[in-house]
Design an enzyme around this catalytic site. Structure first.
Site, PDB file in Angstrom:
ATOM      1  N   ASP A 142     -15.782 -37.916 -58.729  1.00  0.00           N
ATOM      2  CA  ASP A 142     -15.572 -36.474 -58.767  1.00  0.00           C
ATOM      3  C   ASP A 142     -16.901 -35.795 -58.436  1.00  0.00           C
ATOM      4  OD1 ASP A 142     -13.427 -34.367 -59.818  1.00  0.00           O
ATOM      5  OD2 ASP A 142     -15.425 -33.704 -60.455  1.00  0.00           O
ATOM      6  N   ASN A 150     -17.849 -23.837 -53.500  1.00  0.00           N
ATOM      7  CA  ASN A 150     -16.818 -22.974 -52.917  1.00  0.00           C
ATOM      8  C   ASN A 150     -17.084 -21.500 -53.210  1.00  0.00           C
ATOM      9  OD1 ASN A 150     -15.163 -24.790 -51.558  1.00  0.00           O
ATOM     10  ND2 ASN A 150     -13.996 -25.305 -53.391  1.00  0.00           N
ATOM     11  N   HIS A 155     -14.930 -21.594 -48.800  1.00  0.00           N
ATOM     12  CA  HIS A 155     -14.124 -22.814 -48.715  1.00  0.00           C
ATOM     13  C   HIS A 155     -14.387 -23.603 -47.435  1.00  0.00           C
ATOM     14  CE1 HIS A 155     -11.652 -22.334 -52.315  1.00  0.00           C
ATOM     15  NE2 HIS A 155     -11.682 -21.030 -52.075  1.00  0.00           N
ATOM     16  N   ASP A 159     -15.011 -27.484 -47.515  1.00  0.00           N
ATOM     17  CA  ASP A 159     -14.262 -28.457 -46.710  1.00  0.00           C
ATOM     18  C   ASP A 159     -15.209 -29.378 -45.947  1.00  0.00           C
ATOM     19  OD1 ASP A 159     -11.960 -27.311 -47.619  1.00  0.00           O
ATOM     20  OD2 ASP A 159     -11.509 -26.198 -45.779  1.00  0.00           O
ATOM     21  N   GLU A 185     -11.707 -32.166 -55.344  1.00  0.00           N
ATOM     22  CA  GLU A 185     -12.951 -32.887 -55.065  1.00  0.00           C
ATOM     23  C   GLU A 185     -12.946 -34.292 -55.667  1.00  0.00           C
ATOM     24  OE1 GLU A 185     -13.751 -30.303 -58.764  1.00  0.00           O
ATOM     25  OE2 GLU A 185     -12.513 -30.284 -56.955  1.00  0.00           O
TER      26      GLU A 185
END
Length: 263
Positions: A142, A150, A155, A159, A185
């Site tokens: 994680d 973000n 975003h 990404d 994530e």
């Protein structure tokens, strides 16, 4: 121009009928030569009967050829074209079905396997490697503080980070390992035939590689770290229990300060 099998068979039949026609013509020619020199009236009558039968057979043969060429062949051609279109459509639908099936098992953002694929693969790996008494390792990863990435950069940047991490995971794993994005994530790696020590070393190499990723945002270099929970199947727990144990170790790594591996 390619011909269907039925068309090829029809052409062969036409050739045979043509051969029969040639034989009838040659027989008629021979009989016409015999007729003037025959002296027996009965033989002459027989020759004339055979000539008439030959002529009638030739007429039937010509009618059959014309019927085949102008009536039967067009129907065969239409059926062959329909068959070709149907076959082409079947191939297109089959390819589309495979594409949709692949899409259903692939994460659209990173190109990795998705959670659905991961669940099925984990079950299958435990069943298969359990039969040959080989270990199966599991890593749950994680990214640390990903929400702030973000929120701060947007975003699109988030990404880009996920895609960079996905590439890193693929670089550090073997071809038969299952590497999946579970959602958000969170990532997972199923690594068969690796004991706890080997798996812990691999997880730490992955952790370091992710922390060394350089993701350029305009003029700034963005850094990201990850926490990893590592577990080896104990051969008694179900795949769900195995997953929950690795996931619990991931949260232990988070609680211990992040950017670390908990085995």
């Amino acid at each position: 121009m390619r011909f269907h099998k039925s068309e090829t068979s029809f052409f062969i039949l036409i050739v045979f009928l043509g051969g029969v026609g040639i034989m009838l013509y040659r027989a008629r020619t021979a009989l016409d030569m015999l007729l003037p020199i025959s002296v027996d009236s009965d033989v002459t009558a027989l020759i004339r009967y055979v000539i008439e039968a030959n002529s009638l057979a030739a007429l039937f043969l010509i009618a059959a050829l014309l019927c085949g060429i102008f009536l039967i062949y067009p129907l065969i051609r239409i059926q062959a074209q329909d068959h070709g279109k149907l076959q082409e459509m079947t191939q297109i639908l089959s390819a589309r079905s495979e594409s949709l099936a692949q899409a259903a098992l692939t994460d659209g953002l990173t190109g990795m396997q998705n959670r659905r694929y991961f669940d099925e693969a984990l079950k299958e790996y435990l069943a298969q490697f359990g039969r040959i008494n080989k270990p199966v390792g599991l890593m749950i990863l994680d990214l640390d503080h990903f929400k702030s990435i973000n929120d701060t950069y947007g975003h699109d940047v988030g990404d880009a980070v996920l895609r960079a991490v996905a590439r890193c995971l693929k670089d550090y794993t073997r071809y038969h390992d299952v590497v999946a994005r579970l959602g958000g994530e969170e990532f997972a790696v199923v690594a068969p035939n690796m004991d706890k020590d080997l798996l812990a070393k691999l997880a730490d190499r992955i952790r370091k590689a992710i922390s060394e990723l350089n993701i350029t945002i305009e003029d700034a270099q963005l850094k990201v770290t990850t926490s990893i929970g590592v577990a080896v199947w104990d051969r008694r727990e179900s795949w769900q229990e195995f997953y929950r144990r690795a996931d619990k170790l991931l949260y232990n790594a988070k609680n211990l300060g992040r950017d670390r591996v908990c085995v």
